[in-house]
Design a protein around this motif. Structure first.
Motif, PDB file in Angstrom:
ATOM      1  N   LYS A  56      20.220 -20.326   9.804  1.00 56.66           N
ATOM      2  CA  LYS A  56      19.972 -21.085   8.470  1.00 56.66           C
ATOM      3  C   LYS A  56      21.330 -20.877   7.866  1.00 56.66           C
ATOM      4  N   LYS A  57      21.918 -19.476   7.989  1.00 53.87           N
ATOM      5  CA  LYS A  57      23.009 -19.243   7.177  1.00 53.87           C
ATOM      6  C   LYS A  57      24.400 -20.025   7.549  1.00 53.87           C
ATOM      7  N   LYS A  58      24.411 -20.136   8.854  1.00 50.97           N
ATOM      8  CA  LYS A  58      25.341 -21.225   9.327  1.00 50.97           C
ATOM      9  C   LYS A  58      25.085 -22.485   8.809  1.00 50.97           C
ATOM     10  N   GLU A  59      24.188 -22.875   8.994  1.00 51.48           N
ATOM     11  CA  GLU A  59      23.792 -24.430   8.347  1.00 51.48           C
ATOM     12  C   GLU A  59      24.162 -24.433   6.816  1.00 51.48           C
ATOM     13  N   GLU A  60      23.637 -23.657   6.272  1.00 50.25           N
ATOM     14  CA  GLU A  60      24.102 -23.407   4.651  1.00 50.25           C
ATOM     15  C   GLU A  60      25.591 -23.374   4.387  1.00 50.25           C
ATOM     16  N   LEU A  61      26.231 -22.660   5.292  1.00 43.56           N
ATOM     17  CA  LEU A  61      27.630 -22.420   5.103  1.00 43.56           C
ATOM     18  C   LEU A  61      28.168 -23.926   5.396  1.00 43.56           C
ATOM     19  N   LEU A  62      27.882 -24.475   6.552  1.00 45.52           N
ATOM     20  CA  LEU A  62      28.305 -25.667   6.781  1.00 45.52           C
ATOM     21  C   LEU A  62      28.212 -26.745   5.696  1.00 45.52           C
ATOM     22  N   THR A  63      26.930 -26.800   5.238  1.00 48.50           N
ATOM     23  CA  THR A  63      26.610 -27.673   4.037  1.00 48.50           C
ATOM     24  C   THR A  63      27.368 -27.363   3.029  1.00 48.50           C
ATOM     25  N   GLN A  64      27.657 -26.385   2.753  1.00 55.18           N
ATOM     26  CA  GLN A  64      28.463 -25.760   1.159  1.00 55.18           C
ATOM     27  C   GLN A  64      29.901 -26.298   1.661  1.00 55.18           C
ATOM     28  N   PHE A  65      30.387 -25.993   2.609  1.00 57.57           N
ATOM     29  CA  PHE A  65      31.801 -26.376   3.033  1.00 57.57           C
ATOM     30  C   PHE A  65      31.958 -27.924   2.975  1.00 57.57           C
ATOM     31  N   LEU A  66      31.003 -28.791   3.612  1.00 57.17           N
ATOM     32  CA  LEU A  66      31.009 -30.042   3.617  1.00 57.17           C
ATOM     33  C   LEU A  66      30.811 -30.595   2.198  1.00 57.17           C
ATOM     34  N   LYS A  67      30.002 -29.975   1.368  1.00 62.17           N
ATOM     35  CA  LYS A  67      29.852 -30.357  -0.133  1.00 62.17           C
ATOM     36  C   LYS A  67      31.459 -30.099  -0.936  1.00 62.17           C
ATOM     37  N   ASP A  68      32.132 -29.149  -0.546  1.00 60.33           N
ATOM     38  CA  ASP A  68      33.223 -28.729  -1.211  1.00 60.33           C
ATOM     39  C   ASP A  68      34.255 -29.721  -0.789  1.00 60.33           C
ATOM     40  N   LYS A  69      34.295 -30.154   0.703  1.00 58.79           N
ATOM     41  CA  LYS A  69      35.453 -30.975   1.011  1.00 58.79           C
ATOM     42  C   LYS A  69      35.140 -32.267   0.252  1.00 58.79           C
ATOM     43  N   LEU A  70      33.889 -32.824   0.340  1.00 60.22           N
ATOM     44  CA  LEU A  70      33.501 -34.064  -0.383  1.00 60.22           C
ATOM     45  C   LEU A  70      34.152 -34.035  -1.559  1.00 60.22           C
ATOM     46  N   ALA A  71      33.738 -32.937  -2.648  1.00 59.47           N
ATOM     47  CA  ALA A  71      33.997 -32.890  -3.679  1.00 59.47           C
ATOM     48  C   ALA A  71      35.763 -33.178  -4.058  1.00 59.47           C
ATOM     49  N   LYS A  72      36.515 -32.269  -2.970  1.00 59.89           N
ATOM     50  CA  LYS A  72      37.652 -32.167  -3.169  1.00 59.89           C
ATOM     51  C   LYS A  72      38.457 -33.615  -2.739  1.00 59.89           C
ATOM     52  N   GLU A  73      37.817 -34.436  -1.879  1.00 57.65           N
ATOM     53  CA  GLU A  73      38.199 -35.739  -1.397  1.00 57.65           C
ATOM     54  C   GLU A  73      37.826 -36.840  -2.684  1.00 57.65           C
ATOM     55  N   GLU A  74      36.807 -36.496  -3.135  1.00 58.71           N
ATOM     56  CA  GLU A  74      36.494 -37.662  -4.430  1.00 58.71           C
ATOM     57  C   GLU A  74      37.581 -37.428  -5.473  1.00 58.71           C
ATOM     58  N   LYS A  75      37.919 -35.992  -5.979  1.00 58.57           N
ATOM     59  CA  LYS A  75      38.778 -35.633  -6.834  1.00 58.57           C
ATOM     60  C   LYS A  75      40.290 -36.282  -6.378  1.00 58.57           C
ATOM     61  N   ALA A  76      40.614 -35.919  -5.394  1.00 58.55           N
ATOM     62  CA  ALA A  76      41.837 -36.632  -4.819  1.00 58.55           C
ATOM     63  C   ALA A  76      41.840 -38.206  -4.888  1.00 58.55           C
ATOM     64  N   ASN A  77      40.801 -38.813  -4.408  1.00 56.19           N
ATOM     65  CA  ASN A  77      40.518 -40.081  -4.656  1.00 56.19           C
ATOM     66  C   ASN A  77      40.671 -40.655  -6.051  1.00 56.19           C
ATOM     67  N   GLU A  78      40.208 -39.840  -6.962  1.00 55.21           N
ATOM     68  CA  GLU A  78      40.386 -40.193  -8.546  1.00 55.21           C
ATOM     69  C   GLU A  78      41.493 -40.396  -8.698  1.00 55.21           C
ATOM     70  N   PHE A  79      42.403 -39.210  -8.500  1.00 56.86           N
ATOM     71  CA  PHE A  79      43.778 -38.897  -8.893  1.00 56.86           C
ATOM     72  C   PHE A  79      44.802 -39.982  -8.390  1.00 56.86           C
ATOM     73  N   ASN A  80      44.433 -40.349  -7.136  1.00 53.67           N
ATOM     74  CA  ASN A  80      45.171 -41.324  -6.516  1.00 53.67           C
ATOM     75  C   ASN A  80      44.877 -42.788  -7.207  1.00 53.67           C
ATOM     76  N   LYS A  81      43.812 -43.066  -7.503  1.00 49.52           N
ATOM     77  CA  LYS A  81      43.228 -44.353  -7.993  1.00 49.52           C
ATOM     78  C   LYS A  81      44.156 -44.389  -9.394  1.00 49.52           C
ATOM     79  N   LEU A  82      44.062 -43.376 -10.141  1.00 47.68           N
ATOM     80  CA  LEU A  82      44.844 -43.205 -11.435  1.00 47.68           C
ATOM     81  C   LEU A  82      46.280 -43.597 -11.319  1.00 47.68           C
ATOM     82  N   LYS A  83      46.690 -42.832 -10.394  1.00 45.32           N
ATOM     83  CA  LYS A  83      48.359 -43.183  -9.912  1.00 45.32           C
ATOM     84  C   LYS A  83      48.611 -44.377  -9.729  1.00 45.32           C
TER      85      LYS A  83
END
Length: 107
Positions: free
Chosen positions: A35-62
């Motif tokens: 369960k801990k590993k699954e939660e860590l993986l889930t949090q990692f993927l959420k963080d990665k998705l948020a980072k990608e969305e932020k980068a996507n928004e920045f590139n869109k503005l650029k």
């Protein structure tokens, strides 16, 4: 060499009840680790998705800013062409007016 596994606990000298308790404890620990590993993986993927969305928004503005700059430049070039055209034709008209004026004065 001893018959024991390294780091492991031997169940040879345990009663059946102790053995059941030992295995249940092990299963619970494994489940908790899973369960801990699954939660860590889930949090990692959420963080990665948020980072990608932020980068996507920045590139869109650029891209929008670059597009606006290109359109501004194109508009400016268009105005320059129109002004040159106007000046060429107004100069041509001025020459025609001067010739007509000179011609009228001669008559």
């Amino acid at each position: 060499m001893s018959g024991k596994k390294k780091g492991g606990k031997s169940t040879k000298h345990m009663t059946e009840e102790e053995r059941v308790h030992f295995y249940e404890t092990q299963l619970l620990a494994e489940e908790e680790n899973r369960k801990k590993k699954e939660e860590l993986l889930t949090q990692f993927l959420k963080d990665k998705l948020a980072k990608e969305e932020k980068a996507n928004e920045f590139n869109k503005l650029k891209l929008q800013n670059q597009w606006r700059a290109i359109m501004r430049e194109a508009k400016q070039l268009n105005y320059v062409k129109i002004l040159r055209f106007y000046h060429r034709h107004s100069n041509g008209l001025s020459i025609v007016r001067m010739r007509l004026s000179n011609h009228c004065h001669k008559i």
